[in-house]
Design a protein around this motif. Structure first.
Motif, PDB file in Angstrom:
ATOM      1  N   GLN A 301       0.831  -1.202   0.000  1.00 13.92           N
ATOM      2  CA  GLN A 301       0.000   0.000   0.000  1.00 13.92           C
ATOM      3  C   GLN A 301       0.866   1.253   0.000  1.00 13.92           C
ATOM      4  O   GLN A 301       0.615   2.210  -0.748  1.00 13.92           O
ATOM      5  CB  GLN A 301      -0.908   0.021   1.227  1.00 13.92           C
ATOM      6  N   LEU A 302       1.912   1.249   0.827  1.00 21.67           N
ATOM      7  CA  LEU A 302       2.776   2.411   0.958  1.00 21.67           C
ATOM      8  C   LEU A 302       3.530   2.691  -0.341  1.00 21.67           C
ATOM      9  O   LEU A 302       3.644   3.848  -0.774  1.00 21.67           O
ATOM     10  CB  LEU A 302       3.766   2.173   2.105  1.00 21.67           C
ATOM     11  N   ALA A 303       4.045   1.642  -0.979  1.00 20.43           N
ATOM     12  CA  ALA A 303       4.776   1.811  -2.236  1.00 20.43           C
ATOM     13  C   ALA A 303       3.878   2.412  -3.312  1.00 20.43           C
ATOM     14  O   ALA A 303       4.294   3.307  -4.056  1.00 20.43           O
ATOM     15  CB  ALA A 303       5.335   0.462  -2.702  1.00 20.43           C
ATOM     16  N   ALA A 304       2.640   1.940  -3.401  1.00 25.50           N
ATOM     17  CA  ALA A 304       1.698   2.472  -4.389  1.00 25.50           C
ATOM     18  C   ALA A 304       1.415   3.950  -4.131  1.00 25.50           C
ATOM     19  O   ALA A 304       1.372   4.767  -5.061  1.00 25.50           O
ATOM     20  CB  ALA A 304       0.404   1.671  -4.356  1.00 25.50           C
ATOM     21  N   VAL A 305       1.219   4.310  -2.854  1.00 24.57           N
ATOM     22  CA  VAL A 305       0.958   5.714  -2.501  1.00 24.57           C
ATOM     23  C   VAL A 305       2.158   6.587  -2.843  1.00 24.57           C
ATOM     24  O   VAL A 305       2.000   7.711  -3.356  1.00 24.57           O
ATOM     25  CB  VAL A 305       0.612   5.830  -1.001  1.00 24.57           C
ATOM     26  N   LEU A 306       3.363   6.104  -2.581  1.00 23.60           N
ATOM     27  CA  LEU A 306       4.571   6.881  -2.869  1.00 23.60           C
ATOM     28  C   LEU A 306       4.753   7.094  -4.366  1.00 23.60           C
ATOM     29  O   LEU A 306       5.224   8.161  -4.794  1.00 23.60           O
ATOM     30  CB  LEU A 306       5.804   6.174  -2.289  1.00 23.60           C
ATOM     31  N   ILE A 307       4.379   6.110  -5.176  1.00 28.45           N
ATOM     32  CA  ILE A 307       4.421   6.279  -6.637  1.00 28.45           C
ATOM     33  C   ILE A 307       3.430   7.355  -7.065  1.00 28.45           C
ATOM     34  O   ILE A 307       3.749   8.244  -7.871  1.00 28.45           O
ATOM     35  CB  ILE A 307       4.112   4.943  -7.341  1.00 28.45           C
ATOM     36  N   GLY A 308       2.214   7.279  -6.509  1.00 27.76           N
ATOM     37  CA  GLY A 308       1.216   8.296  -6.816  1.00 27.76           C
ATOM     38  C   GLY A 308       1.648   9.671  -6.360  1.00 27.76           C
ATOM     39  O   GLY A 308       1.436  10.676  -7.059  1.00 27.76           O
ATOM     40  N   GLN A 309       2.279   9.751  -5.196  1.00 26.32           N
ATOM     41  CA  GLN A 309       2.758  11.033  -4.672  1.00 26.32           C
ATOM     42  C   GLN A 309       3.858  11.612  -5.566  1.00 26.32           C
ATOM     43  O   GLN A 309       3.912  12.823  -5.781  1.00 26.32           O
ATOM     44  CB  GLN A 309       3.281  10.855  -3.244  1.00 26.32           C
ATOM     45  N   ARG A 310       4.726  10.758  -6.102  1.00 21.27           N
ATOM     46  CA  ARG A 310       5.780  11.228  -7.009  1.00 21.27           C
ATOM     47  C   ARG A 310       5.183  11.819  -8.281  1.00 21.27           C
ATOM     48  O   ARG A 310       5.614  12.888  -8.740  1.00 21.27           O
ATOM     49  CB  ARG A 310       6.715  10.065  -7.335  1.00 21.27           C
ATOM     50  N   ILE A 311       4.201  11.137  -8.858  1.00 23.75           N
ATOM     51  CA  ILE A 311       3.529  11.653 -10.065  1.00 23.75           C
ATOM     52  C   ILE A 311       2.853  12.987  -9.759  1.00 23.75           C
ATOM     53  O   ILE A 311       2.951  13.954 -10.541  1.00 23.75           O
ATOM     54  CB  ILE A 311       2.504  10.632 -10.585  1.00 23.75           C
TER      55      ILE A 311
END
Length: 338
Positions: A301-311
């Motif tokens: 979950q955290l990795a997915a959120v961090l990818i979204g946050q980077r975009i």
């Protein structure tokens, strides 16, 4: 006529090129690692659960951060050049720092202020350092306050955190000594550096020259600038916490404000180390994966959120860049004659 050897310059250029390539490789390897931690189901769920309200608020907060940073420089320079122009410098500096490298952003900041406003490099560098010291004080205080609420949860990094607090405190004491004791302290510091043989390093020479520049500024002015910088830096950091909190809640990550403050402060300190390119791509995500993981968030979950946050981070940067052509268009608009 003697030929000037270009070998040292070529060697330095080659080393810089290799170091830049190494940073890019590290960044991409780390972001690949973070992406590998997120499963397809987490990414699909992430897209479906985006909160548009938090998304809009995140864009507003990012714009306010640019406005506040520009106001900070505008006040500290105590000059009569327009705020709109210093805002252009800050936006371009941030864009270059976030899409290329922090060092390139700093170089652009110094060059543009000298070219556009006629401000000497020494003065620009002094104000930049005072601003960064103000930022460091704000981060130091933020980290201490956050630890009052999350200390029991971050036992794995107790030694690291205590080391950073002591190190920053020592650095702030040295800076305070430069401001209060002025040339006397700088002369003593210079003799100590020469005796230890550190003077041969170019970075040490630049830092010592900058210390001399700060020491030569009238003490009353330095204290006034320092207090102003600290106040504005604390405000800026609080706004940064709010932006981070908002961007994480855009993707419905149930994180508390004290966790955000702790992790944000640790990431801010990490950004001082010159190993980041493209706005900390990979390095920031990998560090966030670890620090947020201390609070029990699942890696997927955290990795997915961090990818979204980077975009989202890149999109907000691109949106704020629209100010530059609009500002240029406004400046070039012909004035109507009555």
């Amino acid at each position: 006529m003697m030929k000037i050897s270009r070998e040292p310059q070529q060697t330095t250029g080659a080393k810089n090129l290799l170091w830049s390539a190494a940073k890019i490789i590290i960044g991409f390897l780390l972001i690949i690692f973070v992406v590998s931690r997120a499963g397809l189901s987490e990414i699909t769920t992430l897209i479906a659960q985006v909160s548009w309200g938090w998304l809009g608020f995140t864009f507003i907060l990012f714009s306010l951060l640019s406005l506040l940073k520009a106001w900070q420089y505008h006040v500290l320079f105590d000059s009569d050049f327009p705020y709109s122009q210093i805002l252009s410098v800050v936006i371009l500096q941030n864009a270059i720092s976030n899409f290329v490298a922090s060092s390139a952003g700093v170089a652009a900041y110094l060059t543009m202020l000298r070219a556009d406003q006629g401000i000497k490099i020494g003065r620009s560098a002094s104000v930049f350092v005072i601003t960064k010291v103000g930022d460091l004080i704000a981060i130091w205080l933020g980290l201490i306050i956050s630890l009052l609420f999350v200390w029991q949860q971050v036992d794995a990094v107790h030694n690291l955190v205590l080391f950073l607090l002591v190190l920053i405190g020592a650095g702030l004491i040295v800076f305070g000594a430069i401001i209060l004791l002025r040339r006397k302290f700088v002369d003593v510091l210079s003799r100590v550096i020469e005796q230890t043989g550190l003077m041969k390093f170019q970075l040490i020479q630049r830092l010592l020259a900058l210390a001399g520049t700060l020491a030569d500024i009238e003490q009353k002015n330095v204290l006034r600038i320092m207090l102003t910088a600290c106040g504005l830096s604390c405000t800026y950091l609080i706004l940064t916490f709010a932006w981070t909190y908002s961007s994480l809640h855009t993707f419905n990550l149930p994180v508390t404000i004290w966790v955000v403050i702790f992790v944000s402060c640790m990431l801010q300190l990490l950004s001082i180390i010159p190993i980041q390119v493209f706005g900390g791509l990979g390095v920031s995500e990998a560090a966030s994966l670890y620090f947020f993981g201390l609070f029990g968030f699942s890696q997927g979950q955290l990795a997915a959120v961090l990818i979204g946050q980077r975009i989202l981070f890149y999109l907000t940067n691109l949106t704020v860049l629209l100010y530059l052509p609009l500002h240029a268009l406004f400046l070039n608009r012909p004035v109507k004659k009555e």
